[in-house]
Scaffold this motif. Sequence first.
Motif, PDB file in Angstrom:
ATOM      1  N   VAL A 186       0.817  -1.071  -0.043  1.00 39.45           N
ATOM      2  CA  VAL A 186      -0.023  -0.048   0.015  1.00 39.45           C
ATOM      3  C   VAL A 186       0.955   1.155   0.045  1.00 39.45           C
ATOM      4  CG1 VAL A 186      -0.253  -0.167   2.391  1.00 39.45           C
ATOM      5  CG2 VAL A 186      -1.760   1.251   1.207  1.00 39.45           C
ATOM      6  N   LEU A 187       0.323   2.353  -0.812  1.00 37.54           N
ATOM      7  CA  LEU A 187       1.287   3.354  -0.593  1.00 37.54           C
ATOM      8  C   LEU A 187       0.457   4.680  -0.893  1.00 37.54           C
ATOM      9  CD1 LEU A 187       4.255   3.926  -3.576  1.00 37.54           C
ATOM     10  CD2 LEU A 187       2.224   5.711  -3.236  1.00 37.54           C
ATOM     11  N   SER A 188       0.676   5.684  -0.167  1.00 35.84           N
ATOM     12  CA  SER A 188       0.050   6.863  -0.170  1.00 35.84           C
ATOM     13  C   SER A 188       0.846   8.007  -0.810  1.00 35.84           C
ATOM     14  CB  SER A 188      -0.240   7.499   1.230  1.00 35.84           C
ATOM     15  OG  SER A 188      -1.278   8.525   1.400  1.00 35.84           O
ATOM     16  N   CYS A 189       0.477   9.177  -1.680  1.00 38.86           N
ATOM     17  CA  CYS A 189       0.827   9.804  -2.222  1.00 38.86           C
ATOM     18  C   CYS A 189       0.166  11.169  -2.390  1.00 38.86           C
ATOM     19  CB  CYS A 189       1.522   9.282  -3.703  1.00 38.86           C
ATOM     20  SG  CYS A 189       0.083   9.097  -4.623  1.00 38.86           S
ATOM     21  N   HIS A 190       0.948  12.530  -2.559  1.00 36.57           N
ATOM     22  CA  HIS A 190       0.178  13.491  -2.853  1.00 36.57           C
ATOM     23  C   HIS A 190       1.385  14.251  -3.732  1.00 36.57           C
ATOM     24  CE1 HIS A 190      -1.239  17.673  -1.038  1.00 36.57           C
ATOM     25  NE2 HIS A 190      -1.538  17.532  -2.283  1.00 36.57           N
ATOM     26  N   LEU A 191       0.741  14.435  -4.969  1.00 34.06           N
ATOM     27  CA  LEU A 191       1.724  14.791  -6.136  1.00 34.06           C
ATOM     28  C   LEU A 191       1.646  16.430  -6.183  1.00 34.06           C
ATOM     29  CD1 LEU A 191       0.887  12.072  -8.973  1.00 34.06           C
ATOM     30  CD2 LEU A 191       2.292  11.855  -6.907  1.00 34.06           C
ATOM     31  N   SER A 192       2.782  16.768  -6.960  1.00 30.58           N
ATOM     32  CA  SER A 192       3.107  18.216  -7.105  1.00 30.58           C
ATOM     33  C   SER A 192       1.864  19.076  -7.769  1.00 30.58           C
ATOM     34  CB  SER A 192       4.321  18.518  -7.681  1.00 30.58           C
ATOM     35  OG  SER A 192       4.492  19.833  -7.944  1.00 30.58           O
ATOM     36  N   LEU A 193       1.886  20.384  -7.386  1.00 33.57           N
ATOM     37  CA  LEU A 193       1.074  21.191  -8.332  1.00 33.57           C
ATOM     38  C   LEU A 193       1.623  21.725  -9.641  1.00 33.57           C
ATOM     39  CD1 LEU A 193       0.011  23.502  -5.433  1.00 33.57           C
ATOM     40  CD2 LEU A 193      -1.541  22.212  -6.618  1.00 33.57           C
ATOM     41  N   ALA A 194       2.979  21.354  -9.719  1.00 30.44           N
ATOM     42  CA  ALA A 194       3.777  21.459 -10.879  1.00 30.44           C
ATOM     43  C   ALA A 194       3.955  20.331 -11.812  1.00 30.44           C
ATOM     44  CB  ALA A 194       5.287  22.292 -10.456  1.00 30.44           C
ATOM     45  N   ALA A 195       3.256  20.834 -12.813  1.00 28.60           N
ATOM     46  CA  ALA A 195       3.089  19.562 -14.021  1.00 28.60           C
ATOM     47  C   ALA A 195       4.239  18.773 -14.117  1.00 28.60           C
ATOM     48  CB  ALA A 195       2.612  20.267 -15.265  1.00 28.60           C
ATOM     49  N   GLU A 196       5.606  19.240 -14.598  1.00 27.76           N
ATOM     50  CA  GLU A 196       6.719  18.495 -14.881  1.00 27.76           C
ATOM     51  C   GLU A 196       7.178  17.870 -13.801  1.00 27.76           C
ATOM     52  OE1 GLU A 196       8.109  17.774 -17.559  1.00 27.76           O
ATOM     53  OE2 GLU A 196       6.652  18.835 -18.524  1.00 27.76           O
ATOM     54  N   GLU A 197       7.167  18.457 -12.358  1.00 26.37           N
ATOM     55  CA  GLU A 197       7.353  17.533 -11.443  1.00 26.37           C
ATOM     56  C   GLU A 197       6.251  16.579 -11.005  1.00 26.37           C
ATOM     57  OE1 GLU A 197       9.270  18.658  -6.988  1.00 26.37           O
ATOM     58  OE2 GLU A 197       7.112  19.518  -7.441  1.00 26.37           O
ATOM     59  N   ARG A 198       5.064  16.631 -11.229  1.00 28.71           N
ATOM     60  CA  ARG A 198       3.943  15.920 -11.096  1.00 28.71           C
ATOM     61  C   ARG A 198       4.351  14.662 -11.954  1.00 28.71           C
ATOM     62  NH1 ARG A 198       0.231  19.175 -11.373  1.00 28.71           N
ATOM     63  NH2 ARG A 198      -0.373  19.150 -13.535  1.00 28.71           N
ATOM     64  N   TYR A 199       4.803  14.959 -12.951  1.00 26.78           N
ATOM     65  CA  TYR A 199       4.805  13.817 -14.023  1.00 26.78           C
ATOM     66  C   TYR A 199       6.050  12.782 -13.552  1.00 26.78           C
ATOM     67  CZ  TYR A 199       5.749  11.120 -18.342  1.00 26.78           C
ATOM     68  OH  TYR A 199       6.058  10.070 -19.058  1.00 26.78           O
TER      69      TYR A 199
END
Length: 251
Positions: free
Chosen positions: A131-144
Amino acid sequence: MDHGPLPGTLPNSRTEPDGSAVIRVLSYNVRSMRDDEDALARVIRACAPDLVCVQEAPRFFRWRKHAARLAAKSELVVLSGGATAAGPLLLCSLRATVERSEDVLLPLTPGLHRRGLATAVVRIGGARLGVLSCHLSLAAEERYAQAGAVLDGLAALDVPHAVAAGDLNERPGGRAYTRLSARLTDCRAAAPWGGEHTFPVDAPDRRIDAVFATPGIEVLGCGVPLDLPPADTKAATDHLPVLAALRVPAS
């Protein structure tokens, strides 16, 4: 497997005669618990989860105390994460037996928030699950890039079945979302149940929170529970929770 929209409530947690387990996984951005804690705990309890993937858990002064209090009020226990994962947190019921856990900090982009992953391997019934919990970036390149880190994090758990859930800060069809859904099952898309949109809580108009599962896990239903008291969901935080019922094969 696409079951179509499901009426009523999701299946309850249970262990099947063949050793497989029906589990309930909740993903929830709690906005650092800055809102109504009691309402937040009532929402979590009403979802009756086995595993909770929290985003924006408290990260600063006495953060462990805040996480433990949320777990206790929700009738759960802290599994992993928090400040040591830069915000993602894992909670679980006593149904889960914990094998191991690890918090992973992702590369820091100057000027942006630090991000991380909370990960664990648990056994529920006869099933072994990452199981993994994540919260991705608001910036598109970093989010990818972080979507790739989520896939790498799941692979590092080295288990046949796993789930990843979190606030993606992106709608389906975006580059990061597509990177995840190309390798994992988007549980809401596979078996829609309940509501679709997760943000903002007062007038939700976008699906940016999601639960993903590795191939081999059967999705029984996934979405925003529609029977939660609106007063509680609005008082608890700025996101709506996403609940998935999954059948995980015996390992």
